[in-house]
Design a protein around this motif. Sequence first.
Motif, PDB file in Angstrom:
ATOM      1  N   ALA A 223      48.118  27.158  37.242  1.00 23.01           N
ATOM      2  CA  ALA A 223      49.308  26.387  36.888  1.00 23.01           C
ATOM      3  C   ALA A 223      49.213  25.826  35.484  1.00 23.01           C
ATOM      4  O   ALA A 223      50.221  25.593  34.818  1.00 23.01           O
ATOM      5  N   ALA A 224      47.989  25.591  35.012  1.00 24.03           N
ATOM      6  CA  ALA A 224      47.788  25.039  33.673  1.00 24.03           C
ATOM      7  C   ALA A 224      47.553  26.119  32.633  1.00 24.03           C
ATOM      8  O   ALA A 224      47.867  25.946  31.463  1.00 24.03           O
ATOM      9  N   GLU A 225      46.976  27.240  33.063  1.00 25.54           N
ATOM     10  CA  GLU A 225      46.630  28.324  32.136  1.00 25.54           C
ATOM     11  C   GLU A 225      47.167  29.629  32.698  1.00 25.54           C
ATOM     12  O   GLU A 225      46.528  30.284  33.528  1.00 25.54           O
ATOM     13  N   ALA A 226      48.355  30.022  32.268  1.00 32.30           N
ATOM     14  CA  ALA A 226      48.971  31.244  32.769  1.00 32.30           C
ATOM     15  C   ALA A 226      48.079  32.446  32.464  1.00 32.30           C
ATOM     16  O   ALA A 226      47.389  32.485  31.438  1.00 32.30           O
ATOM     17  N   PRO A 227      48.058  33.460  33.332  1.00 32.25           N
ATOM     18  CA  PRO A 227      47.221  34.641  33.094  1.00 32.25           C
ATOM     19  C   PRO A 227      47.620  35.349  31.807  1.00 32.25           C
ATOM     20  O   PRO A 227      48.799  35.346  31.429  1.00 32.25           O
ATOM     21  N   ASN A 228      46.662  35.941  31.132  1.00 32.81           N
ATOM     22  CA  ASN A 228      47.005  36.737  29.960  1.00 32.81           C
ATOM     23  C   ASN A 228      47.442  38.130  30.432  1.00 32.81           C
ATOM     24  O   ASN A 228      47.014  38.601  31.496  1.00 32.81           O
ATOM     25  N   PRO A 229      48.290  38.800  29.665  1.00 29.89           N
ATOM     26  CA  PRO A 229      48.900  40.050  30.143  1.00 29.89           C
ATOM     27  C   PRO A 229      47.955  41.241  30.226  1.00 29.89           C
ATOM     28  O   PRO A 229      48.346  42.288  30.752  1.00 29.89           O
ATOM     29  N   ILE A 230      46.725  41.107  29.729  1.00 28.58           N
ATOM     30  CA  ILE A 230      45.788  42.232  29.792  1.00 28.58           C
ATOM     31  C   ILE A 230      45.178  42.368  31.176  1.00 28.58           C
ATOM     32  O   ILE A 230      44.764  43.463  31.588  1.00 28.58           O
ATOM     33  N   VAL A 231      45.122  41.276  31.936  1.00 33.59           N
ATOM     34  CA  VAL A 231      44.548  41.307  33.287  1.00 33.59           C
ATOM     35  C   VAL A 231      45.228  42.393  34.115  1.00 33.59           C
ATOM     36  O   VAL A 231      46.452  42.410  34.241  1.00 33.59           O
ATOM     37  N   ASN A 232      44.434  43.331  34.649  1.00 37.38           N
ATOM     38  CA  ASN A 232      45.021  44.344  35.531  1.00 37.38           C
ATOM     39  C   ASN A 232      44.578  44.196  36.983  1.00 37.38           C
ATOM     40  O   ASN A 232      44.976  44.981  37.837  1.00 37.38           O
ATOM     41  N   GLU A 233      43.746  43.191  37.249  1.00 36.55           N
ATOM     42  CA  GLU A 233      43.399  42.805  38.612  1.00 36.55           C
ATOM     43  C   GLU A 233      43.339  41.280  38.642  1.00 36.55           C
ATOM     44  O   GLU A 233      42.499  40.684  37.984  1.00 36.55           O
ATOM     45  N   LEU A 234      44.235  40.668  39.397  1.00 34.87           N
ATOM     46  CA  LEU A 234      44.272  39.212  39.502  1.00 34.87           C
ATOM     47  C   LEU A 234      43.955  38.804  40.927  1.00 34.87           C
ATOM     48  O   LEU A 234      44.518  39.349  41.872  1.00 34.87           O
ATOM     49  N   VAL A 235      43.036  37.840  41.073  1.00 32.74           N
ATOM     50  CA  VAL A 235      42.703  37.300  42.390  1.00 32.74           C
ATOM     51  C   VAL A 235      42.775  35.781  42.301  1.00 32.74           C
ATOM     52  O   VAL A 235      42.179  35.167  41.402  1.00 32.74           O
ATOM     53  N   ILE A 236      43.497  35.169  43.237  1.00 30.73           N
ATOM     54  CA  ILE A 236      43.614  33.715  43.282  1.00 30.73           C
ATOM     55  C   ILE A 236      42.803  33.207  44.468  1.00 30.73           C
ATOM     56  O   ILE A 236      43.154  33.458  45.623  1.00 30.73           O
ATOM     57  N   LEU A 237      41.704  32.521  44.170  1.00 29.87           N
ATOM     58  CA  LEU A 237      40.874  31.902  45.196  1.00 29.87           C
ATOM     59  C   LEU A 237      41.459  30.531  45.543  1.00 29.87           C
ATOM     60  O   LEU A 237      42.138  29.920  44.721  1.00 29.87           O
ATOM     61  N   PRO A 238      41.215  30.012  46.741  1.00 27.42           N
ATOM     62  CA  PRO A 238      41.879  28.766  47.148  1.00 27.42           C
ATOM     63  C   PRO A 238      41.398  27.505  46.439  1.00 27.42           C
ATOM     64  O   PRO A 238      42.124  26.513  46.394  1.00 27.42           O
ATOM     65  N   ASP A 239      40.174  27.491  45.886  1.00 24.52           N
ATOM     66  CA  ASP A 239      39.686  26.298  45.203  1.00 24.52           C
ATOM     67  C   ASP A 239      38.646  26.698  44.172  1.00 24.52           C
ATOM     68  O   ASP A 239      38.209  27.853  44.114  1.00 24.52           O
ATOM     69  N   ILE A 240      38.234  25.741  43.342  1.00 22.30           N
ATOM     70  CA  ILE A 240      37.346  26.041  42.221  1.00 22.30           C
ATOM     71  C   ILE A 240      35.985  26.526  42.695  1.00 22.30           C
ATOM     72  O   ILE A 240      35.363  27.398  42.078  1.00 22.30           O
ATOM     73  N   GLU A 241      35.499  25.976  43.811  1.00 22.07           N
ATOM     74  CA  GLU A 241      34.170  26.361  44.291  1.00 22.07           C
ATOM     75  C   GLU A 241      34.147  27.821  44.736  1.00 22.07           C
ATOM     76  O   GLU A 241      33.186  28.551  44.450  1.00 22.07           O
ATOM     77  N   LYS A 242      35.184  28.274  45.425  1.00 20.63           N
ATOM     78  CA  LYS A 242      35.224  29.675  45.851  1.00 20.63           C
ATOM     79  C   LYS A 242      35.468  30.592  44.665  1.00 20.63           C
ATOM     80  O   LYS A 242      34.999  31.735  44.632  1.00 20.63           O
ATOM     81  N   ARG A 243      36.203  30.101  43.677  1.00 21.35           N
ATOM     82  CA  ARG A 243      36.380  30.872  42.447  1.00 21.35           C
ATOM     83  C   ARG A 243      35.037  31.068  41.740  1.00 21.35           C
ATOM     84  O   ARG A 243      34.702  32.172  41.304  1.00 21.35           O
ATOM     85  N   LEU A 244      34.257  29.997  41.635  1.00 24.27           N
ATOM     86  CA  LEU A 244      32.955  30.100  40.988  1.00 24.27           C
ATOM     87  C   LEU A 244      32.031  31.041  41.763  1.00 24.27           C
ATOM     88  O   LEU A 244      31.290  31.827  41.172  1.00 24.27           O
ATOM     89  N   GLU A 245      32.068  30.947  43.085  1.00 22.59           N
ATOM     90  CA  GLU A 245      31.230  31.851  43.873  1.00 22.59           C
ATOM     91  C   GLU A 245      31.661  33.301  43.669  1.00 22.59           C
ATOM     92  O   GLU A 245      30.813  34.203  43.579  1.00 22.59           O
ATOM     93  N   ALA A 246      32.960  33.541  43.585  1.00 21.37           N
ATOM     94  CA  ALA A 246      33.440  34.905  43.355  1.00 21.37           C
ATOM     95  C   ALA A 246      32.913  35.451  42.028  1.00 21.37           C
ATOM     96  O   ALA A 246      32.521  36.622  41.939  1.00 21.37           O
ATOM     97  N   PHE A 247      32.877  34.618  40.986  1.00 24.41           N
ATOM     98  CA  PHE A 247      32.347  35.049  39.690  1.00 24.41           C
ATOM     99  C   PHE A 247      30.913  35.570  39.827  1.00 24.41           C
ATOM    100  O   PHE A 247      30.572  36.645  39.317  1.00 24.41           O
ATOM    101  N   VAL A 248      30.058  34.795  40.484  1.00 25.92           N
ATOM    102  CA  VAL A 248      28.639  35.168  40.519  1.00 25.92           C
ATOM    103  C   VAL A 248      28.345  36.220  41.582  1.00 25.92           C
ATOM    104  O   VAL A 248      27.279  36.849  41.544  1.00 25.92           O
ATOM    105  N   ARG A 249      29.265  36.430  42.517  1.00 23.79           N
ATOM    106  CA  ARG A 249      29.067  37.487  43.508  1.00 23.79           C
ATOM    107  C   ARG A 249      29.493  38.858  42.970  1.00 23.79           C
ATOM    108  O   ARG A 249      28.845  39.859  43.251  1.00 23.79           O
ATOM    109  N   VAL A 250      30.595  38.912  42.190  1.00 23.28           N
ATOM    110  CA  VAL A 250      31.072  40.210  41.696  1.00 23.28           C
ATOM    111  C   VAL A 250      30.534  40.524  40.304  1.00 23.28           C
ATOM    112  O   VAL A 250      30.466  41.687  39.907  1.00 23.28           O
ATOM    113  N   GLY A 251      30.146  39.497  39.529  1.00 24.12           N
ATOM    114  CA  GLY A 251      29.630  39.726  38.186  1.00 24.12           C
ATOM    115  C   GLY A 251      28.173  40.134  38.209  1.00 24.12           C
ATOM    116  O   GLY A 251      27.399  39.691  39.051  1.00 24.12           O
TER     117      GLY A 251
END
Length: 457
Positions: A223-251
């Motif tokens: 809501a504060a930082e709209a996605p940039n148009p280059i993103v070709n796969e967007l995933v919205i996690l329900p909260d910051i903690e799950k977002r952070l976990e997704a980063f270190v699990r897929v990266g």
Amino acid sequence: MPAKKVINASVSPKGSLETLSQREVQQLSAAGSGSTYSLFRQCALAILNTGAHVDNAKTILEAYQDFDVYIHQQDRGVRLELINAPADAFVDGEMIASTREMLFSALRDIVYTESELESQRIDLSNSEGITDYVFHLLRNARTLRPAVEPKMVVCWGGHSISTEEYKYTKKVGHELGLRSLDICTGCGPGVMKGPMKGATIAHAKQRNRGGRYLGLTEPGIIAAEAPNPIVNELVILPDIEKRLEAFVRVGHGIIIFPGGAGTAEEFLYLLGILMHPSNAELPFPVILTGPASAKAYLQQLHEFVGATLGEAAQQHYQIIIDDPADVARQMTSALGEVERFRRQRNDAFHFNWLLRIEEGFQRPFDPTHENMASLQLSRNLPPHELAANLRRAFSGIVAGNVKDKGIRRIEEFGPYEIHGDAEVMLPLDRLLQAFVSQHRMKLPGGADYVPCYRVVS
């Protein structure tokens, strides 16, 4: 933020989420679950504002108060009816393809989250259940691709960076793309866009038509930082903690560029995990980098880690100044070690199952004034626990800076108070003051930054 041209439109998905159940449509209607409808409306508005230079959710929501979205279930699938949508999301009356993809990605993830959390299949009472939920959400988004060698590089850094720093991120992304590496970021502007932009050119040079530009976000951030148009796969996690976990699990490796409170939050989360004894042997390359002009910033962050978490924490990353090619060479070499390790341990390439993440890093932190004031910030804590609490402190600062709920709390109750031992508070205060003086808390050109916090020792 001045009001912009708006448009009414009807749009249908392509390739995903062709249908919803009647119950799911009801959940997403204003007459159904009010919170679910409000969440999707907020995310949809942010996506339609892609390209806007605004990092304040409250400002965007207030500028488009008459925007609305209705979900219709048809015989041939789902249709969205948009009322007073930002006109910049359209060309000659047709929605831009990348915007449409991201709009229905948001719908997909919100529907999945609501459906799964109400089912009996999800158990969020323990660490294993939370990780399993993150896995299933990513799988539902078709993000996980088995048998693809490790080449997903996560890039973290600020949305509020100088032109020189932004150009440097593009150069690093270009070098990564020349080596056929994929890019994952938080999907917004600044550092979240630069590496993707550089990689697209490099992938084109190498005739790599399968380049992946993965954006991981959560409702308060998008809501504060709209996605940039280059993103070709967007995933919205329900909260910051799950977002952070997704980063270190897929990266498979992480590059950290200059940033502000959000970047410090991510960095501390990562260090707290890597410092856990169970992860001692697990290879996870981390590189801090920036142009020569950012050397002082990187040194400040390095000194802060040493002063609060100790020299052992500093061993989990390397610093490379003003050398994009070396960053890419070092990361490529380290990813070879990641692949060898996972083959030996029979761990998946597409999801880092062996990485131990304690439940304290996974539980959502609500940055109320009471919770912020009660954080334990002491050198007497085990280093990985102190890192977790410092991460929460920065999470609260991010909320107070850019998230709608956090901004409203600060307006009502004043700045957060952050308490702790002097040997932690003094380095923290120095780092935050450096962020403010370097304009790393807000986009340059805006109003003078008023801190949403007060450090108390």
